[in-house]
Design a protein around this motif. Structure first.
Motif, PDB file in Angstrom:
ATOM      1  N   TYR A 223       0.826  -1.205   0.000  1.00  0.00           N
ATOM      2  CA  TYR A 223       0.000   0.000   0.000  1.00  0.00           C
ATOM      3  C   TYR A 223       0.863   1.260   0.000  1.00  0.00           C
ATOM      4  CZ  TYR A 223      -3.685  -3.292   1.425  1.00  0.00           C
ATOM      5  OH  TYR A 223      -4.560  -4.349   1.486  1.00  0.00           O
ATOM      6  N   ILE A 224       1.894   1.282   0.839  1.00  0.00           N
ATOM      7  CA  ILE A 224       2.723   2.485   0.940  1.00  0.00           C
ATOM      8  C   ILE A 224       3.569   2.682  -0.316  1.00  0.00           C
ATOM      9  CG2 ILE A 224       4.640   3.522   2.231  1.00  0.00           C
ATOM     10  CD1 ILE A 224       3.482   2.307   4.742  1.00  0.00           C
ATOM     11  N   HIS A 225       4.064   1.592  -0.891  1.00  0.00           N
ATOM     12  CA  HIS A 225       4.839   1.686  -2.129  1.00  0.00           C
ATOM     13  C   HIS A 225       3.974   1.983  -3.341  1.00  0.00           C
ATOM     14  CE1 HIS A 225       9.173  -0.105  -1.862  1.00  0.00           C
ATOM     15  NE2 HIS A 225       9.110   1.177  -1.580  1.00  0.00           N
TER      16      HIS A 225
ATOM     17  N   HIS B  95       7.449   3.692   8.716  1.00  0.00           N
ATOM     18  CA  HIS B  95       6.777   4.854   9.270  1.00  0.00           C
ATOM     19  C   HIS B  95       5.535   5.100   8.423  1.00  0.00           C
ATOM     20  CE1 HIS B  95      10.038   6.078  12.024  1.00  0.00           C
ATOM     21  NE2 HIS B  95      10.847   5.622  11.078  1.00  0.00           N
ATOM     22  N   ILE B  96       4.380   5.163   9.083  1.00  0.00           N
ATOM     23  CA  ILE B  96       3.126   5.302   8.364  1.00  0.00           C
ATOM     24  C   ILE B  96       2.318   6.437   8.972  1.00  0.00           C
ATOM     25  CG2 ILE B  96       2.039   3.533   9.814  1.00  0.00           C
ATOM     26  CD1 ILE B  96       0.314   2.777   7.401  1.00  0.00           C
ATOM     27  N   SER B  97       1.739   7.271   8.118  1.00  0.00           N
ATOM     28  CA  SER B  97       0.887   8.366   8.576  1.00  0.00           C
ATOM     29  C   SER B  97      -0.498   7.814   8.895  1.00  0.00           C
ATOM     30  CB  SER B  97       0.790   9.454   7.497  1.00  0.00           C
ATOM     31  OG  SER B  97      -0.075  10.486   7.905  1.00  0.00           O
ATOM     32  N   THR B  98      -0.858   7.861  10.160  1.00  0.00           N
ATOM     33  CA  THR B  98      -2.098   7.230  10.604  1.00  0.00           C
ATOM     34  C   THR B  98      -3.312   8.151  10.542  1.00  0.00           C
ATOM     35  OG1 THR B  98      -1.591   7.833  12.887  1.00  0.00           O
ATOM     36  CG2 THR B  98      -0.857   5.671  12.119  1.00  0.00           C
ATOM     37  N   HIS B  99      -3.095   9.443  10.305  1.00  0.00           N
ATOM     38  CA  HIS B  99      -4.231  10.359  10.177  1.00  0.00           C
ATOM     39  C   HIS B  99      -4.631  10.478   8.717  1.00  0.00           C
ATOM     40  CE1 HIS B  99      -6.243  14.301   9.675  1.00  0.00           C
ATOM     41  NE2 HIS B  99      -6.855  13.918  10.777  1.00  0.00           N
ATOM     42  N   MET B 100      -5.930  10.318   8.437  1.00  0.00           N
ATOM     43  CA  MET B 100      -6.412  10.337   7.060  1.00  0.00           C
ATOM     44  C   MET B 100      -7.643  11.227   6.962  1.00  0.00           C
ATOM     45  SD  MET B 100      -5.964   6.381   5.813  1.00  0.00           S
ATOM     46  CE  MET B 100      -5.746   6.943   4.117  1.00  0.00           C
ATOM     47  N   ASN B 101      -7.699  12.002   5.890  1.00  0.00           N
ATOM     48  CA  ASN B 101      -8.901  12.763   5.556  1.00  0.00           C
ATOM     49  C   ASN B 101      -9.786  11.908   4.659  1.00  0.00           C
ATOM     50  OD1 ASN B 101      -8.076  15.004   6.982  1.00  0.00           O
ATOM     51  ND2 ASN B 101      -7.119  15.981   5.209  1.00  0.00           N
ATOM     52  N   VAL B 102     -11.053  11.839   5.009  1.00  0.00           N
ATOM     53  CA  VAL B 102     -12.028  11.077   4.226  1.00  0.00           C
ATOM     54  C   VAL B 102     -13.071  12.062   3.705  1.00  0.00           C
ATOM     55  CG1 VAL B 102     -13.694   9.189   4.221  1.00  0.00           C
ATOM     56  CG2 VAL B 102     -11.665   9.048   5.662  1.00  0.00           C
TER      57      VAL B 102
ATOM     58  N   TYR C  42      -7.055   9.981   2.111  1.00  0.00           N
ATOM     59  CA  TYR C  42      -5.612  10.128   1.934  1.00  0.00           C
ATOM     60  C   TYR C  42      -4.955  10.485   3.264  1.00  0.00           C
ATOM     61  CZ  TYR C  42      -7.126  15.003   1.661  1.00  0.00           C
ATOM     62  OH  TYR C  42      -7.723  16.220   1.919  1.00  0.00           O
ATOM     63  N   SER C  43      -3.703  10.054   3.419  1.00  0.00           N
ATOM     64  CA  SER C  43      -2.925  10.365   4.610  1.00  0.00           C
ATOM     65  C   SER C  43      -2.460  11.812   4.575  1.00  0.00           C
ATOM     66  CB  SER C  43      -1.710   9.442   4.720  1.00  0.00           C
ATOM     67  OG  SER C  43      -2.101   8.105   4.920  1.00  0.00           O
ATOM     68  N   THR C  44      -2.267  12.379   5.762  1.00  0.00           N
ATOM     69  CA  THR C  44      -1.772  13.751   5.876  1.00  0.00           C
ATOM     70  C   THR C  44      -0.404  13.758   6.550  1.00  0.00           C
ATOM     71  OG1 THR C  44      -2.874  14.067   8.007  1.00  0.00           O
ATOM     72  CG2 THR C  44      -4.117  14.648   6.035  1.00  0.00           C
ATOM     73  N   SER C  45       0.435  14.705   6.123  1.00  0.00           N
ATOM     74  CA  SER C  45       1.776  14.910   6.700  1.00  0.00           C
ATOM     75  C   SER C  45       2.575  13.613   6.799  1.00  0.00           C
ATOM     76  CB  SER C  45       1.664  15.564   8.082  1.00  0.00           C
ATOM     77  OG  SER C  45       0.921  16.751   8.026  1.00  0.00           O
ATOM     78  N   PRO C  46       2.763  12.898   5.694  1.00  0.00           N
ATOM     79  CA  PRO C  46       3.487  11.622   5.777  1.00  0.00           C
ATOM     80  C   PRO C  46       4.981  11.775   5.999  1.00  0.00           C
ATOM     81  CG  PRO C  46       2.989  12.133   3.489  1.00  0.00           C
ATOM     82  CD  PRO C  46       2.320  13.194   4.310  1.00  0.00           C
ATOM     83  N   LEU C  47       5.543  12.965   5.787  1.00  0.00           N
ATOM     84  CA  LEU C  47       6.990  13.151   5.909  1.00  0.00           C
ATOM     85  C   LEU C  47       7.389  13.677   7.279  1.00  0.00           C
ATOM     86  CD1 LEU C  47       7.732  14.731   2.401  1.00  0.00           C
ATOM     87  CD2 LEU C  47       7.794  12.316   3.095  1.00  0.00           C
ATOM     88  N   THR C  48       6.426  13.895   8.161  1.00  0.00           N
ATOM     89  CA  THR C  48       6.723  14.407   9.497  1.00  0.00           C
ATOM     90  C   THR C  48       6.909  13.242  10.454  1.00  0.00           C
ATOM     91  OG1 THR C  48       5.395  16.369   9.046  1.00  0.00           O
ATOM     92  CG2 THR C  48       5.924  15.908  11.336  1.00  0.00           C
ATOM     93  N   HIS C  49       8.127  13.095  10.978  1.00  0.00           N
ATOM     94  CA  HIS C  49       8.427  12.003  11.911  1.00  0.00           C
ATOM     95  C   HIS C  49       8.677  12.510  13.332  1.00  0.00           C
ATOM     96  CE1 HIS C  49       8.534   9.647   8.367  1.00  0.00           C
ATOM     97  NE2 HIS C  49       9.734  10.039   7.960  1.00  0.00           N
ATOM     98  N   MET C  50       8.324  13.753  13.586  1.00  0.00           N
ATOM     99  CA  MET C  50       8.576  14.326  14.907  1.00  0.00           C
ATOM    100  C   MET C  50       7.606  13.739  15.929  1.00  0.00           C
ATOM    101  SD  MET C  50       9.109  18.334  13.865  1.00  0.00           S
ATOM    102  CE  MET C  50       9.363  18.764  15.579  1.00  0.00           C
ATOM    103  N   GLU C  51       8.017  13.782  17.187  1.00  0.00           N
ATOM    104  CA  GLU C  51       7.171  13.276  18.258  1.00  0.00           C
ATOM    105  C   GLU C  51       5.930  14.146  18.392  1.00  0.00           C
ATOM    106  OE1 GLU C  51       7.441  12.200  23.043  1.00  0.00           O
ATOM    107  OE2 GLU C  51       9.207  12.945  21.943  1.00  0.00           O
TER     108      GLU C  51
ATOM    109  N   LEU D  25      -2.726   5.409   1.610  1.00  0.00           N
ATOM    110  CA  LEU D  25      -1.821   5.362   2.758  1.00  0.00           C
ATOM    111  C   LEU D  25      -0.433   5.844   2.340  1.00  0.00           C
ATOM    112  CD1 LEU D  25      -2.741   2.010   4.525  1.00  0.00           C
ATOM    113  CD2 LEU D  25      -2.927   4.297   5.497  1.00  0.00           C
ATOM    114  N   ALA D  26       0.181   6.645   3.179  1.00  0.00           N
ATOM    115  CA  ALA D  26       1.500   7.197   2.860  1.00  0.00           C
ATOM    116  C   ALA D  26       2.440   6.978   4.035  1.00  0.00           C
ATOM    117  CB  ALA D  26       1.399   8.681   2.525  1.00  0.00           C
ATOM    118  N   GLY D  27       3.702   6.868   3.728  1.00  0.00           N
ATOM    119  CA  GLY D  27       4.727   6.665   4.745  1.00  0.00           C
ATOM    120  C   GLY D  27       6.056   6.345   4.094  1.00  0.00           C
ATOM    121  N   THR D  28       6.985   5.867   4.888  1.00  0.00           N
ATOM    122  CA  THR D  28       8.310   5.477   4.404  1.00  0.00           C
ATOM    123  C   THR D  28       8.649   4.084   4.916  1.00  0.00           C
ATOM    124  OG1 THR D  28       9.354   6.563   6.299  1.00  0.00           O
ATOM    125  CG2 THR D  28       9.140   7.859   4.261  1.00  0.00           C
TER     126      THR D  28
END
Length: 306
Positions: free
Chosen positions: A113-115, A161-168, A192-201, A151-154
């Motif tokens: 899914y992420i790829h 790392h996966i962005s768990t927040h999604m706008n529907v 779709y996922s939001t902010s997939p490149l943010t890995h901050m706590e 789904l977006a992530g790395t």
């Protein structure tokens, strides 16, 4: 004889044509009852179950049924509801769905899914199932609209790392009347996922390994037509009606006050002086001395007798 007296018909002979006419009318009525505009529609708040395409965890290819059709399965069970994911028609909310544990096959599916090798393809029924079936007619075939979860992530060697927040975003077909919290039919949807490149706590991106839970957060928004709104601010489900914000009320009050000020200045500065010009107040007030009509005290001035 050129003419013969007709024999009277039996009641059965009269009954057969009547039955044929009744059957024909019933057929036409049945055909009219299944017209597209009379098919069932969702009521406000009705649950809509999500089902997704079954895929192989080894290749990512979709799985087929014995009839060579795509196999659809329910969305994974949510820990919060103990049931597969579902949305409620017209209700905008922040919705959580935690998948309790990611096993090895599902972890590999997440990699697909992420790829974007194989998307998380799901679907929603455009209409609810009919409650009444007409005898002799083909059953209504449920139509679905696609809902692809982007789904977006790395991906890393040992984790992801996966962005768990999604706008529907869900759209309904437009209607000719205006009703708040209206019923309707689904037109289209996306997620779709939001902010997939943010890995901050503190962000919505989670580090995930096999055996971890997957907490998904959905921001669900509904639109009464296939078009997106053209105004800024919070969009709420209000049927086909418009949206009223605090800024709109503020501008209306300011415009009303400005109009009152301009009208008052024009009236007291131009209209009223012109109407009072050349007119006497006479004895209407002790301070108003009329021109040729008394002295303001209610009597005509004259010469004083010596």
């Amino acid at each position: 004889m050129l003419f013969s007296t007709p024999k009277p018909r039996s009641p059965r002979q009269w009954l057969l044509p009547l039955v044929a006419i009744t059957t024909s009318l019933a057929t036409h009525v049945a055909a009219a009852e299944i017209a597209p505009h009379e098919l069932p529609s969702y009521h406000y708040g009705a649950p809509i179950r999500v089902e997704c395409m079954n895929r192989s965890s080894e290749t990512g290819e979709h799985v087929e049924t014995p009839a060579h059709e795509i196999q659809w399965i329910p969305f994974p069970i949510c820990e919060e509801t103990k049931a597969p994911l579902e949305f409620n028609y017209g209700i905008e909310t922040e919705q959580n769905c935690t998948i309790p544990m990611i096993d090895d096959p599902f972890f590999h599916l997440l990699e697909f899914y992420i790829h974007s090798d194989a998307p998380l393809t799901c679907r929603l029924p455009a209409r609810p199932p009919p409650q009444v079936e007409i005898v002799g007619e083909k059953p209504h075939v449920t139509e679905y609209i696609p809902l692809v979860f982007a789904l977006a992530g790395t991906l890393q060697l040992s984790h992801m790392h996966i962005s768990t927040h999604m706008n529907v975003l869900l759209h309904s077909t437009p209607k000719h009347h205006l009703h708040k919290k209206d019923s309707g039919v689904l037109d289209s949807a996306t997620a779709y996922s939001t902010s997939p490149l943010t890995h901050m706590e503190g962000s919505s991106t989670r580090r995930l390994v096999i055996g971890d839970p997957l907490p998904l957060q959905f921001s669900v928004r509904w639109f009464p037509t296939p078009e997106l709104p053209r105004v800024e601010g919070k969009v709420e489900w209000q049927g086909m009606g418009g949206h009223i914000y605090a800024s709109t009320v503020f501008y209306a009050l300011v415009s009303f006050g400005a109009g009152v000020c301009v009208s008052s200045a024009w009236f007291f500065g131009s209209v009223l002086p012109q109407r009072l010009k050349g007119r006497s107040l006479g004895g209407a007030t002790p301070l108003g001395y009329g021109v040729g009509v008394g002295n303001g005290w209610g009597y005509q001035p004259g010469k004083r007798a010596d």
